[in-house]
Enzyme design. Structure first.
Site, PDB file in Angstrom:
ATOM      1  N   PHE A 130       6.309   3.527   0.584  1.00  6.24           N
ATOM      2  CA  PHE A 130       5.602   3.266  -1.025  1.00  6.24           C
ATOM      3  C   PHE A 130       5.133   4.668  -1.572  1.00  6.24           C
ATOM      4  O   PHE A 130       4.706   5.372  -0.780  1.00  6.24           O
ATOM      5  CB  PHE A 130       4.350   2.446  -0.905  1.00  6.24           C
ATOM      6  CG  PHE A 130       3.982   1.765  -2.127  1.00  6.24           C
ATOM      7  CD1 PHE A 130       4.641   0.713  -2.793  1.00  6.24           C
ATOM      8  CD2 PHE A 130       2.811   2.440  -2.646  1.00  6.24           C
ATOM      9  CE1 PHE A 130       4.222   0.275  -4.231  1.00  6.24           C
ATOM     10  CE2 PHE A 130       2.480   1.701  -4.180  1.00  6.24           C
ATOM     11  CZ  PHE A 130       3.075   0.714  -4.678  1.00  6.24           C
ATOM     12  N   ASP A 207      -0.670   1.225   6.784  1.00  3.35           N
ATOM     13  CA  ASP A 207      -0.564   0.838   5.214  1.00  3.35           C
ATOM     14  C   ASP A 207      -0.514  -0.715   5.424  1.00  3.35           C
ATOM     15  O   ASP A 207       0.692  -1.081   6.063  1.00  3.35           O
ATOM     16  CB  ASP A 207      -0.088   1.558   4.261  1.00  3.35           C
ATOM     17  CG  ASP A 207      -0.432   0.940   2.941  1.00  3.35           C
ATOM     18  OD1 ASP A 207      -0.772  -0.319   2.863  1.00  3.35           O
ATOM     19  OD2 ASP A 207      -0.286   1.692   2.191  1.00  3.35           O
ATOM     20  N   TYR A 232      -5.311  -7.399  -3.483  1.00  2.00           N
ATOM     21  CA  TYR A 232      -4.705  -8.107  -4.751  1.00  2.00           C
ATOM     22  C   TYR A 232      -3.343  -8.742  -4.581  1.00  2.00           C
ATOM     23  O   TYR A 232      -2.863  -9.376  -5.362  1.00  2.00           O
ATOM     24  CB  TYR A 232      -4.694  -7.089  -6.122  1.00  2.00           C
ATOM     25  CG  TYR A 232      -4.280  -5.948  -5.938  1.00  2.00           C
ATOM     26  CD1 TYR A 232      -2.636  -5.787  -6.037  1.00  2.00           C
ATOM     27  CD2 TYR A 232      -5.063  -4.846  -5.844  1.00  2.00           C
ATOM     28  CE1 TYR A 232      -2.280  -4.318  -5.870  1.00  2.00           C
ATOM     29  CE2 TYR A 232      -4.407  -3.473  -5.768  1.00  2.00           C
ATOM     30  CZ  TYR A 232      -2.896  -3.244  -5.746  1.00  2.00           C
ATOM     31  OH  TYR A 232      -2.317  -2.181  -5.834  1.00  2.00           O
ATOM     32  N   LYS A 233      -2.963  -8.309  -3.329  1.00  2.00           N
ATOM     33  CA  LYS A 233      -1.501  -8.904  -3.056  1.00  2.00           C
ATOM     34  C   LYS A 233      -1.872 -10.417  -2.361  1.00  2.00           C
ATOM     35  O   LYS A 233      -2.240 -11.334  -3.051  1.00  2.00           O
ATOM     36  CB  LYS A 233      -0.817  -7.930  -2.171  1.00  2.00           C
ATOM     37  CG  LYS A 233      -0.577  -6.814  -3.087  1.00  2.00           C
ATOM     38  CD  LYS A 233       0.275  -5.631  -2.317  1.00  2.00           C
ATOM     39  CE  LYS A 233       0.599  -4.424  -3.296  1.00  2.00           C
ATOM     40  NZ  LYS A 233       0.883  -3.281  -2.789  1.00  2.00           N
ATOM     41  N   ARG A 381      13.370  -8.783  -5.554  1.00  2.00           N
ATOM     42  CA  ARG A 381      12.421  -9.207  -4.305  1.00  2.00           C
ATOM     43  C   ARG A 381      11.982 -10.494  -4.730  1.00  2.00           C
ATOM     44  O   ARG A 381      11.259 -10.708  -5.733  1.00  2.00           O
ATOM     45  CB  ARG A 381      11.352  -8.087  -4.181  1.00  2.00           C
ATOM     46  CG  ARG A 381      10.582  -8.127  -3.040  1.00  2.00           C
ATOM     47  CD  ARG A 381       9.558  -7.072  -3.037  1.00  2.00           C
ATOM     48  NE  ARG A 381       8.549  -7.066  -4.008  1.00  2.00           N
ATOM     49  CZ  ARG A 381       7.549  -6.173  -4.026  1.00  2.00           C
ATOM     50  NH1 ARG A 381       7.580  -5.096  -3.331  1.00  2.00           N
ATOM     51  NH2 ARG A 381       6.720  -6.651  -4.977  1.00  2.00           N
TER      52      ARG A 381
END
Ligand SMILES: *Cc1c(COP(=O)(O)O)cnc(C)c1O
Length: 421
Positions: A130, A207, A232-233, A381
């Site tokens: 990322f 991560d 927040y995922k 995705r």
């Protein structure tokens, strides 16, 4: 595998987690045109209990209690950290702190880890990680005169452990890697990579952003030393929710993080003359915790803990299995290519499909009530979140996707992304 809609309904009937769906906003529409939200790995849905939790802090604790409420706020970082750590990550109490953003926590732990490996001048990361992870690694290396070794990783299959092992030597201080690749969903072998790096004398900073709440993470049992992740995922903590950081108990006293703030200070309210880091996980704090945002994280993480991470991971595997089988049958004939590992044991809870017109397809899908995410290069995705997505939602999403590929309406959409989304 039975690929009928009735078979998907049967999987929902047998789903022990089915009851959790109704505890999220926006899940009460059961009609054929309902929104099929497959982007919970970018921003999770809102738990129905969250507004009341926020209102209680605002009205009672802030509105009436004013500064007198500090007693219930001061330890919010460790309290919610433990909800995440023990309930979601397989950590021990006192190993997780809720604080700052993922990017900032990554910076803090990376500098602390590099300091703990004096004489070593290389940081290793995956070339496909990322962006913020690669940028933070590059920034820390630049500031310290270190070298970055970016290890090539297959965009769809993830990092090959043998390639990583080849990049490790006595110069490597820290390795930064994601447990679940944000693009493909490829799942790393956490225990094996951690052990390989340790043999080379390096620390691994994981991560967990696309893994926490989606796959089983036994941080204590797998020997993980350092980790960060966002809430927040799959943890449904809401937009801009603070991140978490994890430091293995045995390592905490050896590490010092670079931002010397008063929330990391021993005996904070003595207001002493010089920084002296607190014992334990508190030393990785910096400033006043975001109390309101933390309340939303607590609700979201507690729901994940209640559902049980093993059950969530099993459902995630079953849903992505169904998604891959349906894509093979209904979408591949129209030109999509699986861009995730085919082996369910090597995937997180999302599946990515490559197609030359992925940007157009993504826009057209959104207009047909299917919310995926576009990812470069030309990928769609699809992230079914096991806490609130049903097997029929996966089935219907693939069905709408198939209809779109068949009628070709996506050709009317702009070919290029014209703004940042
Ligand atoms: C989502 C995500 C982040 C988010 O970082 P923020 O600082 O919270 O914006 C970081 N790393 C990875 C791998 C992610 O998926």
């Amino acid at each position: 595998m039975d690929l009928t809609r009735a078979a998907a309904e049967a999987l929902d009937d047998a789903d022990p987690l089915a009851g959790f769906r109704s505890r999220f906003a926006g899940t009460d529409d059961d009609g054929p045109d309902r929104l099929l939200y497959l982007d919970g790995n970018s921003l999770g849905r809102m738990p129905l209990d969250t507004p009341a939790a926020l209102a209680r802090i605002a009205e009672e604790e802030w509105g009436r209690g004013l500064v007198g409420s500090w007693a219930s706020w001061i330890d919010v970082g460790t309290r919610v950290g433990d909800v995440i750590g023990t309930g979601v990550l397989g950590a021990r109490p006192g190993e997780v702190l809720l604080a700052d953003s993922t990017s900032v926590d990554l910076y803090k732990l990376l500098v602390a880890a590099a300091d703990a490996r004096p004489g070593r001048d290389v940081l290793v990361c995956s070339a496909d990680d990322f962006p913020t992870d690669r940028y933070v690694v590059a920034g820390v290396a630049a500031a310290r005169g270190m070298t970055v070794r970016e290890v090539p990783a297959d965009v769809d299959e993830g990092l090959d452990p043998a390639v990583l092992a080849g990049a490790l030597d006595e110069r490597v201080a820290v390795v930064v890697l994601s447990v679940v690749a944000y693009r493909s969903g490829a799942l790393a072998d956490v225990a094996a990579v951690t052990a390989t790096a340790r043999e080379a004398g390096a620390l691994v900073l994981w991560d967990l952003s696309h893994a926490a709440g989606a796959v089983t993470l036994d941080l204590a049992a797998t020997g993980v030393d350092l980790a960060v992740g966002c809430t927040y995922k799959y943890l449904n903590g809401g937009p801009g929710a603070p991140a978490f950081l994890y430091v293995r108990r045995e390592l905490q006293e050896q590490l010092r993080q670079p931002i010397w703030g008063w929330f990391g200070q021993r005996d904070q309210f003595a207001m002493g003359p010089a920084y002296d880091p607190a014992p334990g996980i508190d030393r990785f704090g910096v400033g006043t915790p975001p109390v309101l945002a933390a309340a939303a994280v607590e609700v979201g993480a507690a729901l994940v803990a209640e559902a049980g991470i093993d059950r969530l991971a099993a459902k995630g595997r079953a849903m992505t299995d169904l998604l891959v089988a349906l894509a093979d049958a209904c979408l591949t004939p129209h030109g999509t290519v699986l861009a995730s590992p085919r082996d369910p044991a090597r995937r997180g809870s999302h599946v990515t499909l490559a197609h030359p017109a992925a940007w157009q397809l993504t826009q057209a899908l959104v207009d047909r009530g299917v919310v995926p995410d576009f990812r470069t290069p030309h990928r769609v995705r699809l992230g079914p979140a096991p806490l609130y997505t049903r097997f029929v939602d996966v089935w219907d999403a693939v069905d709408r996707f198939r209809a779109l590929l068949e009628d070709g309406a996506w050709r009317d959409y702009p070919q290029e992304r014209s703004r940042v989304t």
